[in-house]
Motif scaffolding. Structure first.
Motif, mmCIF file in Angstrom:
data_model
loop_
_atom_site.group_PDB
_atom_site.id
_atom_site.type_symbol
_atom_site.label_atom_id
_atom_site.label_comp_id
_atom_site.label_asym_id
_atom_site.label_seq_id
_atom_site.Cartn_x
_atom_site.Cartn_y
_atom_site.Cartn_z
ATOM 1 N N ALA A 100 0.827 -1.207 0.000
ATOM 2 C CA ALA A 100 0.000 0.000 0.000
ATOM 3 C C ALA A 100 0.857 1.250 0.000
ATOM 4 C CB ALA A 100 -0.940 -0.011 1.209
ATOM 5 N N LEU A 101 1.897 1.257 0.826
ATOM 6 C CA LEU A 101 2.774 2.426 0.862
ATOM 7 C C LEU A 101 3.498 2.605 -0.466
ATOM 8 C CD1 LEU A 101 4.244 2.304 4.481
ATOM 9 C CD2 LEU A 101 2.179 3.425 3.627
ATOM 10 N N ARG A 102 3.936 1.505 -1.080
ATOM 11 C CA ARG A 102 4.579 1.587 -2.391
ATOM 12 C C ARG A 102 3.607 2.117 -3.450
ATOM 13 N NH1 ARG A 102 9.531 -1.394 -3.209
ATOM 14 N NH2 ARG A 102 10.862 -0.521 -1.570
ATOM 15 N N ALA A 103 2.342 1.828 -3.263
ATOM 16 C CA ALA A 103 1.329 2.273 -4.224
ATOM 17 C C ALA A 103 0.839 3.688 -3.922
ATOM 18 C CB ALA A 103 0.150 1.299 -4.215
ATOM 19 N N GLY A 104 1.385 4.313 -2.912
ATOM 20 C CA GLY A 104 1.001 5.687 -2.586
ATOM 21 C C GLY A 104 -0.237 5.811 -1.731
ATOM 22 N N ILE A 105 -0.703 4.706 -1.155
ATOM 23 C CA ILE A 105 -1.883 4.734 -0.283
ATOM 24 C C ILE A 105 -1.417 5.113 1.125
ATOM 25 C CG2 ILE A 105 -3.778 3.366 0.681
ATOM 26 C CD1 ILE A 105 -3.382 1.511 -1.824
ATOM 27 N N ARG A 106 -1.977 6.157 1.668
ATOM 28 C CA ARG A 106 -1.493 6.688 2.949
ATOM 29 C C ARG A 106 -2.502 6.544 4.082
ATOM 30 N NH1 ARG A 106 2.405 5.906 0.641
ATOM 31 N NH2 ARG A 106 3.959 7.387 -0.160
ATOM 32 N N THR A 107 -3.623 5.895 3.820
ATOM 33 C CA THR A 107 -4.628 5.650 4.859
ATOM 34 C C THR A 107 -4.909 4.153 4.929
ATOM 35 O OG1 THR A 107 -5.659 7.820 4.509
ATOM 36 C CG2 THR A 107 -6.954 6.155 5.672
ATOM 37 N N ILE A 108 -4.572 3.557 6.068
ATOM 38 C CA ILE A 108 -4.766 2.119 6.265
ATOM 39 C C ILE A 108 -5.469 1.908 7.598
ATOM 40 C CG2 ILE A 108 -3.640 -0.123 6.567
ATOM 41 C CD1 ILE A 108 -1.253 1.011 4.960
ATOM 42 N N VAL A 109 -6.538 1.133 7.571
ATOM 43 C CA VAL A 109 -7.209 0.670 8.786
ATOM 44 C C VAL A 109 -7.183 -0.844 8.739
ATOM 45 C CG1 VAL A 109 -9.367 0.594 10.083
ATOM 46 C CG2 VAL A 109 -8.708 2.695 8.871
ATOM 47 N N TYR A 110 -6.764 -1.478 9.828
ATOM 48 C CA TYR A 110 -6.673 -2.939 9.761
ATOM 49 C C TYR A 110 -7.109 -3.583 11.066
ATOM 50 C CZ TYR A 110 -2.428 -3.465 12.630
ATOM 51 O OH TYR A 110 -1.537 -3.483 13.670
ATOM 52 N N ALA A 111 -7.408 -4.872 10.982
ATOM 53 C CA ALA A 111 -7.908 -5.635 12.120
ATOM 54 C C ALA A 111 -6.764 -6.193 12.945
ATOM 55 C CB ALA A 111 -8.813 -6.767 11.647
ATOM 56 N N SER A 112 -6.601 -5.651 14.147
ATOM 57 C CA SER A 112 -5.800 -6.312 15.162
ATOM 58 C C SER A 112 -6.774 -7.148 15.991
ATOM 59 C CB SER A 112 -5.028 -5.288 16.002
ATOM 60 O OG SER A 112 -4.124 -5.955 16.867
ATOM 61 N N SER A 113 -6.459 -7.421 17.255
ATOM 62 C CA SER A 113 -7.273 -8.411 17.951
ATOM 63 C C SER A 113 -7.100 -8.342 19.459
ATOM 64 C CB SER A 113 -6.866 -9.808 17.458
ATOM 65 O OG SER A 113 -7.411 -10.836 18.242
ATOM 66 N N ILE A 114 -8.106 -8.831 20.157
ATOM 67 C CA ILE A 114 -8.022 -9.013 21.602
ATOM 68 C C ILE A 114 -6.875 -9.954 21.964
ATOM 69 C CG2 ILE A 114 -9.669 -10.933 21.628
ATOM 70 C CD1 ILE A 114 -10.727 -9.889 24.289
ATOM 71 N N THR A 115 -6.435 -10.767 20.999
ATOM 72 C CA THR A 115 -5.309 -11.669 21.260
ATOM 73 C C THR A 115 -3.988 -10.912 21.393
ATOM 74 O OG1 THR A 115 -4.894 -12.081 18.907
ATOM 75 C CG2 THR A 115 -6.416 -13.576 20.037
ATOM 76 N N ALA A 116 -3.980 -9.624 21.030
ATOM 77 C CA ALA A 116 -2.787 -8.796 21.219
ATOM 78 C C ALA A 116 -2.766 -8.148 22.590
ATOM 79 C CB ALA A 116 -2.710 -7.721 20.140
ATOM 80 N N MET A 117 -3.783 -8.420 23.406
ATOM 81 C CA MET A 117 -3.879 -7.779 24.718
ATOM 82 C C MET A 117 -4.206 -8.780 25.820
ATOM 83 S SD MET A 117 -7.409 -5.682 23.965
ATOM 84 C CE MET A 117 -7.827 -5.343 25.663
ATOM 85 N N GLY A 118 -3.696 -10.027 25.656
ATOM 86 C CA GLY A 118 -3.759 -10.971 26.754
ATOM 87 C C GLY A 118 -4.616 -12.197 26.580
ATOM 88 N N PHE A 119 -5.494 -12.247 25.576
ATOM 89 C CA PHE A 119 -6.317 -13.433 25.342
ATOM 90 C C PHE A 119 -5.445 -14.681 25.350
ATOM 91 C CE2 PHE A 119 -7.918 -16.683 22.522
ATOM 92 C CZ PHE A 119 -9.274 -16.740 22.777
ATOM 93 N N PRO A 120 -5.833 -15.749 26.030
ATOM 94 C CA PRO A 120 -7.090 -16.003 26.736
ATOM 95 C C PRO A 120 -7.080 -15.602 28.224
ATOM 96 C CG PRO A 120 -5.862 -18.032 26.611
ATOM 97 C CD PRO A 120 -5.032 -16.985 25.899
ATOM 98 N N PHE A 121 -6.228 -14.691 28.610
ATOM 99 C CA PHE A 121 -6.214 -14.081 29.935
ATOM 100 C C PHE A 121 -6.045 -15.092 31.068
ATOM 101 C CE2 PHE A 121 -8.354 -11.092 27.144
ATOM 102 C CZ PHE A 121 -7.657 -9.925 27.422
ATOM 103 N N GLU A 122 -5.198 -16.104 30.816
ATOM 104 C CA GLU A 122 -4.825 -16.997 31.902
ATOM 105 C C GLU A 122 -3.918 -16.267 32.898
ATOM 106 O OE1 GLU A 122 -3.132 -20.331 29.923
ATOM 107 O OE2 GLU A 122 -5.057 -21.017 29.089
ATOM 108 N N GLU A 123 -3.208 -15.271 32.389
ATOM 109 C CA GLU A 123 -2.439 -14.355 33.224
ATOM 110 C C GLU A 123 -3.256 -13.081 33.378
ATOM 111 O OE1 GLU A 123 1.804 -11.868 33.032
ATOM 112 O OE2 GLU A 123 1.149 -13.138 31.374
ATOM 113 N N ALA A 124 -3.461 -12.635 34.598
ATOM 114 C CA ALA A 124 -4.322 -11.485 34.839
ATOM 115 C C ALA A 124 -3.727 -10.217 34.251
ATOM 116 C CB ALA A 124 -4.536 -11.297 36.339
#
Length: 279
Positions: A100-124
């Motif tokens: 996208a950056l090579r193509a000159g696209i400067r606006t990107i919205v993408y799906a991250s996840s609850i898995t980036a913030m502790g899922f499955p939360f076995e650790e509090a």
């Protein structure tokens, strides 16, 4: 705007394409599966050559894009071997963002996840509700999401006008998928999701809001319904699931996944399980 949506045939992708088109945008879907037709291009996003070519232009589809919404991925662990999940998702996200950056696209919205913030939360987590300041990966899918966020935070530095928004989605529920909320009184229900959920239509509106509020730099937003997916009071769940973890007081059934940051942009979830569940 002319917007490409990767993973356009997925649950969240379909809802996003429908909403963006309803908002007046020209949308081109990129995916590996769906009958060919207007507004859709079959693209193997694991192939950088195909990805870059599709972003630059596709005859009879588009001659350039204003924005990119990246939702394509192997969606969970378990569908393929763990290493395959990681390698596929990281490769695809690199190809899409870098292309996208090579193509000159400067606006990107993408799906991250609850898995980036502790899922499955076995650790509090350190505090409740969990906000965007907490990052932790506990499986290969989550590891990929953490690394995607790190990659995006660096890529925006390469072009001063680039905007990349990561949306940390929790479990996305289809409009006709509320049957499982019959278990809302079970304290083990959605335990690994800290009780959270989001309707696909509200997940799509988070994309639309992010596109409207694009600003240079990298931002992360949690995307979840504002209420818990359980009929048990939130304070009781927090005490049972995470004894000793500080809880900022809120509503009786407030979600343990904070969406205050996204709500500050004007986003509101309109589809709550207490209204949608017909049991």
């Amino acid at each position: 705007m002319r917007i490409a949506v990767t993973g356009s045939n997925g649950l969240l992708g379909r809802a996003t394409v429908d909403l963006l088109r309803a908002d007046g945008h020209e949308v081109v879907g990129f995916d590996v599966s769906r009958p060919a037709g207007p507004g859709f291009v079959k693209v193997d996003l694991a192939d950088y050559g195909q990805t870059l070519d599709a972003l630059l232009g596709v005859t009879a589809r588009h001659s350039g894009l204003d924005a990119l919404v990246h939702l394509a991925a192997i969606p969970v662990n378990g569908l393929v071997p763990d290493a395959t999940t990681f390698h596929n998702n990281m490769t695809v996200s690199f190809n899409v963002m870098f292309g996208a950056l090579r193509a000159g696209i400067r606006t990107i919205v993408y799906a991250s996840s609850i898995t980036a913030m502790g899922f499955p939360f076995e650790e509090a987590p350190p505090a409740l509700p969990v906000d965007e300041s907490y990052t932790a990966a506990n499986n290969t899918y989550g590891l990929g999401k953490v690394l995607e966020e790190a990659m995006a935070a660096q890529l925006v530095r390469w072009h001063h006008d680039t905007s990349i928004t990561a949306l940390r989605y929790t479990n996305v529920v289809p409009a006709d998928g509320y049957e499982s909320f019959a278990r809302a009184g079970d304290p083990t229900y959605r335990r690994d999701l800290i009780g959270s959920y989001v309707d696909a239509r509200d997940g799509a509106s988070a994309v639309a809001v992010s596109l409207r509020h694009r600003a240079p730099g990298f931002e992360v937003y949690n995307v979840a319904a504002p209420d818990s997916g359980l009929s048990i009071p939130t304070a009781e769940l927090a005490k049972q699931w995470f004894p000793g973890v500080p809880l900022t007081p809120g509503g009786e059934f407030e979600s343990l996944m904070s969406t205050a940051k996204l709500q500050s942009l004007g986003w509101r979830a309109e589809h709550l399980w207490r209204d949608e569940y017909r049991g």
